[in-house]
Design a protein around this motif. Structure first.
Motif, PDB file in Angstrom:
ATOM      1  N   HIS A 220     -67.533 -77.028 -24.875  1.00 41.47           N
ATOM      2  CA  HIS A 220     -68.023 -76.757 -23.419  1.00 41.47           C
ATOM      3  C   HIS A 220     -67.844 -75.359 -23.115  1.00 41.47           C
ATOM      4  O   HIS A 220     -68.890 -74.684 -22.349  1.00 41.47           O
ATOM      5  N   GLU A 221     -66.683 -74.683 -23.350  1.00 41.82           N
ATOM      6  CA  GLU A 221     -66.481 -73.226 -23.115  1.00 41.82           C
ATOM      7  C   GLU A 221     -67.303 -72.351 -23.805  1.00 41.82           C
ATOM      8  O   GLU A 221     -67.909 -71.160 -23.318  1.00 41.82           O
TER       9      GLU A 221
ATOM     10  N   HIS B  75     -70.540 -72.190 -22.025  1.00 40.87           N
ATOM     11  CA  HIS B  75     -70.623 -71.191 -20.994  1.00 40.87           C
ATOM     12  C   HIS B  75     -71.073 -69.492 -21.927  1.00 40.87           C
ATOM     13  O   HIS B  75     -71.574 -68.653 -21.383  1.00 40.87           O
TER      14      HIS B  75
ATOM     15  N   GLU C 105     -72.092 -76.296 -15.418  1.00 40.92           N
ATOM     16  CA  GLU C 105     -71.095 -77.332 -15.942  1.00 40.92           C
ATOM     17  C   GLU C 105     -71.986 -78.516 -16.873  1.00 40.92           C
ATOM     18  O   GLU C 105     -71.331 -78.971 -17.472  1.00 40.92           O
TER      19      GLU C 105
ATOM     20  N   TYR D  22     -68.409 -77.078  -9.200  1.00 43.29           N
ATOM     21  CA  TYR D  22     -68.320 -78.034 -10.276  1.00 43.29           C
ATOM     22  C   TYR D  22     -68.960 -79.496  -9.756  1.00 43.29           C
ATOM     23  O   TYR D  22     -68.684 -79.622  -8.810  1.00 43.29           O
TER      24      TYR D  22
HETATM   25 ZN   LIG Z   1     -67.254 -75.109 -17.354  1.00 45.87          ZN
END
Ligand SMILES: [Zn+2]
Ligand SMILES: [Zn+2]
Length: 394
Positions: free
Chosen positions: A146-147, A150, A180, A240
């Protein structure tokens, strides 16, 4: 589903970013370019932009310095298991340079984030999340993925350069939520396991002990059931997606179907229009700083515009006064056959003007007689805005 390993069949590396993110990007880009252009046109705006850019850079530099000196840097020697998982995830997601990975003790918070400073990428995982997920679990790979998502998508730089658009009501938060959603897909792809992605999110929702035992379907059901006005408003103003929605979306990856969409309360959109982006959802210091910068920039643009409006309205009132004086002088000359000598000749309770009008710009008036132009009234601030009617020949 919580104990089965499901590979997300519908995902391919090129299609991890959701279509919505690309659509919102175009609009956010347009808004941002317009605001930046507007700023570039005013010197004050440009100075503000430079100043706040500098403050932002300084703040981020200090954050990264804190990580480098206080957090635990994960390497082949330091937490090798976690390091191996991280390198794997980077490779799977096609990230050429492996970012710095740090473990930060953060008083029990379950979180992780990515940042960037002077061309270097950083991923930070809070220590309690490491303990909750373990160093090389598919859940941890989901989180790291997930990171990395980004970083791969350039969200950190976009957060700075698209700040004006991100601040735009409804649009900005919607774009951030799409980030997200995309990154959850990056995570699920990195873990190659939808069940693990779901469990990772459930730990964020329910904590390290009980999070794993949460009934995923029941929790996802909260997203479908809670469709009231305030939940809708919360969703629209958040940067989010709600955790119950993220779980719903991730679970839908298992069968490759598009995630179910539940409607929002229409009035929430109306109210959301008046709430600038990043308000409710941005708890991070960087988010708050970006918000302050944008408010400063907007103020820098609005203040000169406001002053101009005020000035022109003052001028209008003054010119009106001058016109009134001019008419009174002309009337005096007509009725008395000679010009007025003092203001008292025309201003008074039973004269042409009841009380002496004042210039709201603080100017004082003087009158001159001219054979050609008649009475010319001059304001010490606004000048002679109005020449009187030509004097009648005598
Ligand atoms: Zn995130
Ligand atoms: Zn004036």
């Amino acid at each position: 589903m919580s104990d089965t390993t499901v590979t997300p069949l519908g995902l391919s590396p090129a299609k991890l970013t959701v279509a919505k993110e690309n659509t919102y990007f175009v609009w956010v880009l347009i808004v941002s370019i317009l605001v930046w252009l507007g700023l570039a046109l005013t010197i004050v705006g440009l100075l503000y932009a430079l100043l706040f850019g500098f403050i932002l850079w300084l703040g981020n530099g200090l954050l990264v310095a804190y990580l480098r000196a206080e957090a635990v840097r994960v390497t082949e020697r330091q937490m090798p298991e976690l390091h191996r998982a991280f390198v794997d995830v980077c490779a799977r997601l096609g990230l050429r340079q492996v970012p710095g990975l740090y473990i930060l003790q953060s008083g029990g918070m379950l979180n992780a984030f990515a940042t960037r400073h002077t061309g270097r990428d950083f991923v930070v995982v809070y220590s309690d999340l490491l303990e909750a997920l373990g160093p090389d679990s598919p859940e941890m790979r989901f989180l790291l993925g997930h990171e990395i998502g980004h970083l791969k998508s350039g969200h950190i730089l976009k957060q700075v350069f698209l700040a004006p658009g991100l601040f735009f009501p409804l649009l900005g938060p919607a774009y951030r939520r799409a980030w997200e959603t995309s990154c959850d897909r990056y995570g699920a792809f990195a873990a190659q396991d939808v069940g693990a992605a779901t469990r990772g999110l459930l730990v964020l929702a329910g904590g390290r002990e009980h999070g794993r035992r949460i009934d995923a379907a029941a929790y996802a059901g909260q997203y479908a059931q809670e469709r009231g006005f305030f939940v809708s408003l919360h969703e629209l103003t958040s940067t989010y997606p709600t955790l119950s929605r993220r779980v719903t979306d991730v679970m839908a990856l298992a069968d490759g179907a598009p995630p179910p969409r539940a409607p929002r309360h229409p009035l929430a959109y109306l109210l959301g229009l008046f709430m600038p982006g990043g308000g409710a959802g941005s708890a991070s210091p960087a988010g708050a700083m970006v918000m302050i910068v944008v408010i400063g920039l907007l103020a820098a643009m609005a203040i000169p515009a406001f002053q101009k409006v005020r000035q022109t309205s003052q001028e209008k009132v003054c010119v009106n006064n001058q016109r009134m004086f001019s008419a009174a002088f002309d009337q005096y000359r007509l009725e008395n056959g000679k010009g007025a000598e003092t203001w008292d000749d025309i201003v008074g309770p039973d004269k042409y003007i009841r009380t002496m009008p004042a210039c709201i710009g603080g100017g004082s008036y003087s009158a001159n007689y001219d054979d050609v132009q008649g009475y010319i009234i001059t304001c010490s601030v606004h000048g002679a805005g109005h020449a009187g009617a030509p004097a009648s020949p005598r």
